[in-house]
Enzyme design. Structure first.
Site, PDB file in Angstrom:
ATOM      1  N   ARG A 292     -10.538   4.358   1.038  1.00  0.00           N
ATOM      2  CA  ARG A 292     -10.317   5.385   0.022  1.00  0.00           C
ATOM      3  C   ARG A 292     -11.639   6.037  -0.345  1.00  0.00           C
ATOM      4  O   ARG A 292     -12.708   5.496  -0.107  1.00  0.00           O
ATOM      5  CB  ARG A 292      -9.676   4.769  -1.229  1.00  0.00           C
TER       6      ARG A 292
ATOM      7  N   LYS B  70     -12.307  -8.630  -3.151  1.00  0.00           N
ATOM      8  CA  LYS B  70     -11.342  -7.779  -2.421  1.00  0.00           C
ATOM      9  C   LYS B  70     -10.951  -8.405  -1.083  1.00  0.00           C
ATOM     10  O   LYS B  70     -11.803  -8.765  -0.271  1.00  0.00           O
ATOM     11  CB  LYS B  70     -11.952  -6.384  -2.209  1.00  0.00           C
TER      12      LYS B  70
ATOM     13  N   ARG C 254     -13.529   0.073 -13.452  1.00  0.00           N
ATOM     14  CA  ARG C 254     -14.515  -1.014 -13.591  1.00  0.00           C
ATOM     15  C   ARG C 254     -14.355  -1.664 -14.964  1.00  0.00           C
ATOM     16  O   ARG C 254     -13.941  -1.003 -15.909  1.00  0.00           O
ATOM     17  CB  ARG C 254     -15.939  -0.477 -13.494  1.00  0.00           C
TER      18      ARG C 254
HETATM   19  C1  BTN Z   1      -9.480   0.987   0.751  1.00  0.00           C
HETATM   20  O1  BTN Z   1     -10.512   1.691   0.701  1.00  0.00           O
HETATM   21  O2  BTN Z   1      -9.323   0.033  -0.011  1.00  0.00           O
HETATM   22  C2  BTN Z   1      -8.396   1.311   1.752  1.00  0.00           C
HETATM   23  C3  BTN Z   1      -8.639   0.645   3.074  1.00  0.00           C
HETATM   24  C4  BTN Z   1      -7.565   0.948   4.113  1.00  0.00           C
HETATM   25  C5  BTN Z   1      -7.933   0.386   5.469  1.00  0.00           C
HETATM   26  C6  BTN Z   1      -6.816   0.526   6.457  1.00  0.00           C
HETATM   27  S1  BTN Z   1      -7.101  -0.424   7.914  1.00  0.00           S
HETATM   28  C7  BTN Z   1      -5.743   0.335   8.682  1.00  0.00           C
HETATM   29  C8  BTN Z   1      -5.746   1.794   8.296  1.00  0.00           C
HETATM   30  N1  BTN Z   1      -6.588   2.575   9.168  1.00  0.00           N
HETATM   31  C9  BTN Z   1      -7.654   3.076   8.559  1.00  0.00           C
HETATM   32  O3  BTN Z   1      -8.531   3.784   9.091  1.00  0.00           O
HETATM   33  N2  BTN Z   1      -7.655   2.710   7.269  1.00  0.00           N
HETATM   34  C10 BTN Z   1      -6.490   1.920   6.949  1.00  0.00           C
END
Ligand code: BTN
Length: 263
Positions: free
Chosen positions: A60, A126, A260
């Site tokens: 994100r 996380k 936060r």
């Molecule tokens: C975050 O920032 O918390 C979201 C992470 C999402 C990661 C997943 S892995 C599978 C899919 N492909 C990606 O490029 N991102 C999501």
């Protein structure tokens, strides 16, 4: 040898779920499972892409999702919704986060929380993140829901991240077979997508709140140069965080905010 196997995944799904899956494509290496499906939005609902490694995994807020081939799960699913339906779309990522929590609850005993909107934390660190990207046409809202679950993330990959990280193997007494984990995730997520399409966020809201990190606590919401401070009193039916400041409650909609604790 590839970690994931389509037949083994399908074989562990009840018919009501396996019939909702159009295809499962498995890659050893891919740029991003989300990007793969976003480039193919004409695929039917229930198209799934899984990889052992992503070279350009996305998180994100434009962040990178560290995606080495060390046994983690990188999975995306494409789902078409009728865009005439007035559904609270931002809640999609919340209900998918809740689905991951339900899976983790079956496997580990440690406390699990969701940090709004959809960071999944075990003992405050996380373990999983969700990235929903969508495409709007005349008829459909096509959502690509990407889920990353850290299963085995060696220390060297955690060092440069701005938050604390954990992985599933640190909390399990016996490792989980990768295809079994995928089957559990697909089962929960597909059931949630169907219920969301029929009834929106309402059936999920109380359960989501039961896992909410910082509920009724002082928080800071940071968006670039702006910081808003207040008490997180809940979330509304649109998935917006409710922030109380001097007795006034404001819904915060944007996923561009970082939540936060107040120090
Ligand atoms: C975050 O920032 O918390 C979201 C992470 C999402 C990661 C997943 S892995 C599978 C899919 N492909 C990606 O490029 N991102 C999501």
């Amino acid at each position: 040898m590839c970690l994931f196997n389509k037949e083994k995944i399908i074989g562990q799904l009840p018919p009501k779920v396996s019939t909702q899956i159009a295809e499962i494509e498995i890659f050893q290496t891919i740029e991003s499972t989300n990007q793969y499906l976003l480039d193919r939005t004409k695929l039917p609902s229930g198209s799934v892409c899984i990889a052992e490694q992503q070279t350009q995994g996305r998180g994100r807020q434009g962040r990178t999702w560290i995606s080495p081939p060390t046994g983690n799960l990188y999975l995306s699913i494409l789902w078409h919704f009728n865009n005439k339906q007035n559904l609270p779309w931002p809640c999609l990522s919340l209900i998918c986060g809740l689905s991951i929590v339900r899976v983790l609850k079956q496997l580990i005993f440690q406390p699990i929380h969701i940090k709004w909107p959809n960071d999944i934390l075990v003992e405050g660190k996380k373990i999983s993140g969700i990235l929903v990207e969508s495409n709007l046409s005349d008829q459909y809202l096509t959502a690509v829901i990407g889920m990353g679950v850290n299963i085995n993330l060696p220390i060297e990959y955690r060092r440069d991240l701005p938050y604390e990280i954990t992985d599933l193997n640190s909390h399990l007494s016996k490792t989980i077979e990768s295809n079994e984990l995928v089957a559990k995730v697909l089962q929960e997520v597909i059931a949630s997508l169907q219920l969301f399409a029929a009834q929106g966020f309402q059936p999920f809201r109380d359960e989501w709140l039961s896992y909410a990190n910082y509920l009724n606590k002082p928080v800071s919401l940071v968006n670039g140069t702006h910081t808003y401070q207040g008490i997180m009193t809940g979330i509304n039916e649109d998935g917006a965080l409710l922030l109380e400041q001097n007795g006034i409650i404001t819904p915060i909609y944007s996923g561009e905010f970082s939540l936060r604790p107040q120090r």
